[in-house]
Design a protein around this motif. Structure first.
Motif, short mmCIF file in Angstrom:
data_model
loop_
_atom_site.label_atom_id
_atom_site.label_comp_id
_atom_site.label_asym_id
_atom_site.label_seq_id
_atom_site.Cartn_x
_atom_site.Cartn_y
_atom_site.Cartn_z
N THR A 58 -7.22 -56.66 -4.45
CA THR A 58 -7.72 -55.61 -4.49
C THR A 58 -8.23 -54.89 -5.86
O THR A 58 -9.19 -54.25 -5.94
CB THR A 58 -7.03 -54.37 -3.60
OG1 THR A 58 -6.69 -55.07 -2.36
CG2 THR A 58 -7.62 -53.09 -3.54
N ALA A 59 -7.24 -55.10 -6.58
CA ALA A 59 -7.72 -54.59 -8.00
C ALA A 59 -8.94 -55.36 -8.68
O ALA A 59 -9.64 -55.03 -9.30
CB ALA A 59 -6.52 -54.79 -9.01
N PRO A 146 -6.62 -46.19 -7.79
CA PRO A 146 -7.36 -46.09 -6.45
C PRO A 146 -7.54 -47.18 -6.03
O PRO A 146 -8.05 -48.02 -6.66
CB PRO A 146 -8.47 -44.96 -6.72
CG PRO A 146 -8.82 -45.20 -8.21
CD PRO A 146 -7.50 -45.58 -8.97
N ASP A 147 -7.53 -47.31 -4.65
CA ASP A 147 -7.94 -48.48 -3.91
C ASP A 147 -9.70 -48.16 -3.33
O ASP A 147 -9.75 -47.03 -2.62
CB ASP A 147 -7.29 -48.76 -2.52
CG ASP A 147 -7.62 -49.93 -2.06
OD1 ASP A 147 -8.80 -50.72 -2.33
OD2 ASP A 147 -6.77 -50.63 -1.31
N PHE A 154 -6.11 -41.42 2.99
CA PHE A 154 -5.53 -42.54 3.66
C PHE A 154 -4.56 -43.33 2.95
O PHE A 154 -3.33 -43.81 3.44
CB PHE A 154 -6.53 -43.36 4.22
CG PHE A 154 -6.15 -44.50 5.28
CD1 PHE A 154 -5.77 -44.06 6.57
CD2 PHE A 154 -6.12 -45.99 4.47
CE1 PHE A 154 -5.42 -45.18 7.36
CE2 PHE A 154 -5.76 -46.78 5.55
CZ PHE A 154 -5.30 -46.65 6.74
N ALA A 155 -4.66 -43.67 1.78
CA ALA A 155 -3.80 -44.32 0.76
C ALA A 155 -2.50 -43.70 0.66
O ALA A 155 -1.64 -44.18 0.78
CB ALA A 155 -4.55 -44.50 -0.46
N VAL A 156 -2.42 -42.27 0.36
CA VAL A 156 -1.47 -41.46 0.54
C VAL A 156 -0.44 -41.44 1.80
O VAL A 156 0.96 -42.03 1.69
CB VAL A 156 -1.65 -40.07 -0.01
CG1 VAL A 156 -0.21 -39.15 0.03
CG2 VAL A 156 -2.30 -40.05 -1.46
N ILE A 157 -1.22 -41.52 3.01
CA ILE A 157 -0.57 -41.50 4.13
C ILE A 157 -0.01 -42.96 4.18
O ILE A 157 1.29 -42.95 4.86
CB ILE A 157 -1.46 -41.22 5.19
CG1 ILE A 157 -1.68 -39.61 5.22
CG2 ILE A 157 -0.89 -41.32 6.70
CD1 ILE A 157 -2.85 -39.36 6.17
N LEU A 158 -0.72 -43.85 4.19
CA LEU A 158 -0.32 -45.30 4.42
C LEU A 158 0.95 -45.57 3.29
O LEU A 158 1.88 -46.15 3.78
CB LEU A 158 -1.41 -46.39 3.94
CG LEU A 158 -1.03 -47.90 4.20
CD1 LEU A 158 -0.63 -47.99 5.62
CD2 LEU A 158 -2.30 -48.80 3.55
#
Length: 407
Positions: A58-59, A146-147, A154-158
């Motif tokens: 992803t990075a 960040p992704d 969504f990243a925080v919730i996941l």
């Protein structure tokens, strides 16, 4: 099975059940890793590596520079390798990886494993503190690294869901291990208590057997000893008296053997009491008649009209008390008058008393165990009654017992 065979079941182990692996330490040293330990460690290591590789990919897609990607790779490898010490330092490792994860997404897999291990090995309070730190770290990572494929929310919730899932799973495993330890401890305690109860039951059974053997055999053997002593002291006795004494000796020995066989039979088949009738107050007349045939001067004064109406347990205890009283009178006051008194009724209780006169002249020495009166006291107490004994005013001796007789 005792506690010494399972040291992890001791209270200290239960207090440290948050770290079940510590229960396997011996003398301050950790036990060697088992095959299961190696298998679990390899699984979580490769899981952390797999998640780290996904984060690294992803990075790369996010267009990060090669030095940053190389740094992420090195940090991820170090984080995965650090998992091998997760059992020894779960709290420190979890805090460190949570902080590293903020700037290195490749440590996400290792962080989840560390949080899972922390929930297993530590109580809820430090886990709660780390949970707050981990949620803050996940939120910060969504903005620091960040992704590009998902939104910040969504990243925080996941990240929060994965963190909560890892901690919840670890706490579930911890609770199950504590439950297993508690059940094993309870099983060991129950087995120890059962062993103590069995030992106590055996001791009570031995005492009951000893009382029964003393009461049954002492009466017969005393008859044998007294008449054998009479033959010894009067070797010139007339032939009819010698024959009579020899007959009593023979009959007493035969009866003693029969009683001994009965006791042994009861020991071999304790549940088969119906085929071996026990003496009751109704058989007291036969005991008096037997004592008279042996040469004793016995008088029975019974105020109980129907001996068969007396409960069997009370009647048997009364019979044994009368039997032991007659045995003592024959041993210590031969040739004197002996009176057996029986009185009482339903609601008033049953009183049994054996009283003999003072002995005339020297008394032949008859060996005894000295346990007869102690056994009678125990019998009366077990039946819920009282027992007394002592010398009378005229120099004789009396034993007296009161036994409850419910209406």
């Amino acid at each position: 099975m005792t506690r010494t065979e399972y040291p992890w079941l001791l209270p200290s182990a239960m207090a440290g059940a948050a770290d079940p692996d510590s229960a396997r330490r011996r003398g301050g040293r950790r036990a060697r890793r088992t095959v299961r330990d190696w298998g679990v460690d390899l699984i979580v290591f490769f899981f952390a590596v797999f998640v780290g590789m996904l984060a690294l990919d992803t990075a790369e897609q996010a267009g990060n520079s090669e030095p940053l990607i190389l740094a992420d790779l090195l940090v991820g490898v170090a984080a995965c390798c650090a998992l091998w010490v997760r059992r020894r330092w779960p709290l420190g490792l979890a805090v460190g990886l949570v902080l590293v994860e903020v700037v290195a997404p490749t440590a996400v897999g290792a962080t989840l494993v560390a949080l899972f291990s922390l929930a297993i090995h530590r109580p809820f309070k430090p886990v709660g503190y780390v949970l707050v730190l981990a949620l803050a770290g996940m939120t910060a990572q969504a903005y620091v690294r960040p992704d590009p494929t998902i939104s910040h929310l969504f990243a925080v919730i996941l990240g929060a869901l994965l963190t909560l899932l890892a901690l919840a799973w670890g706490m579930l495993v911890r609770s199950r291990r504590q439950l297993v330890l508690a059940l094993r401890e309870r099983a060991v305690r129950a087995e120890n208590e059962a062993a103590l109860r069995a030992e106590q039951a055996q001791r009570l059974a031995r005492e009951a057997i000893a009382r029964e053997m003393h009461d049954v055999l002492a009466h017969r053997l005393t008859l044998l000893s007294v008449h054998a002593g009479a033959l010894e002291f009067r070797p010139d006795a007339p032939p009819p008296e010698v024959a009579r004494a020899a007959g009593v000796i023979r009959d007493s020995a035969h009866e003693a053997l029969q009683d001994l066989r009965m006791i042994i039979g009861v020991l071999r088949a304790p549940g088969d009491d119906g085929e071996r009738p026990q003496p009751t107050l109704a058989t007291l007349d036969a005991l008096i008649a037997e004592s008279r045939e042996a040469g004793m001067k016995v008088t029975l004064d019974s105020g109980v009209q129907d001996h068969d109406a007396v409960p069997s347990t009370i009647g048997r205890t009364a019979y044994r008390i009368a039997q032991e009283g007659l045995t003592n009178a024959r041993k210590h006051a031969p040739g004197t008058g002996t009176t057996v008194l029986v009185s009482g009724g339903p609601g008033d209780g049953l009183t049994v008393e054996v009283r003999n006169e003072a002995p005339h002249g020297p008394v032949p020495h008859v060996p005894g165990s000295g346990q007869g009166l102690i056994g009678l006291t125990e019998r009366a107490t077990l039946a819920g009654g009282r027992f007394e004994h002592g010398a009378t005013r005229d120099g004789g001796f009396a034993v007296k017992a009161w036994l409850p007789w419910s209406s």
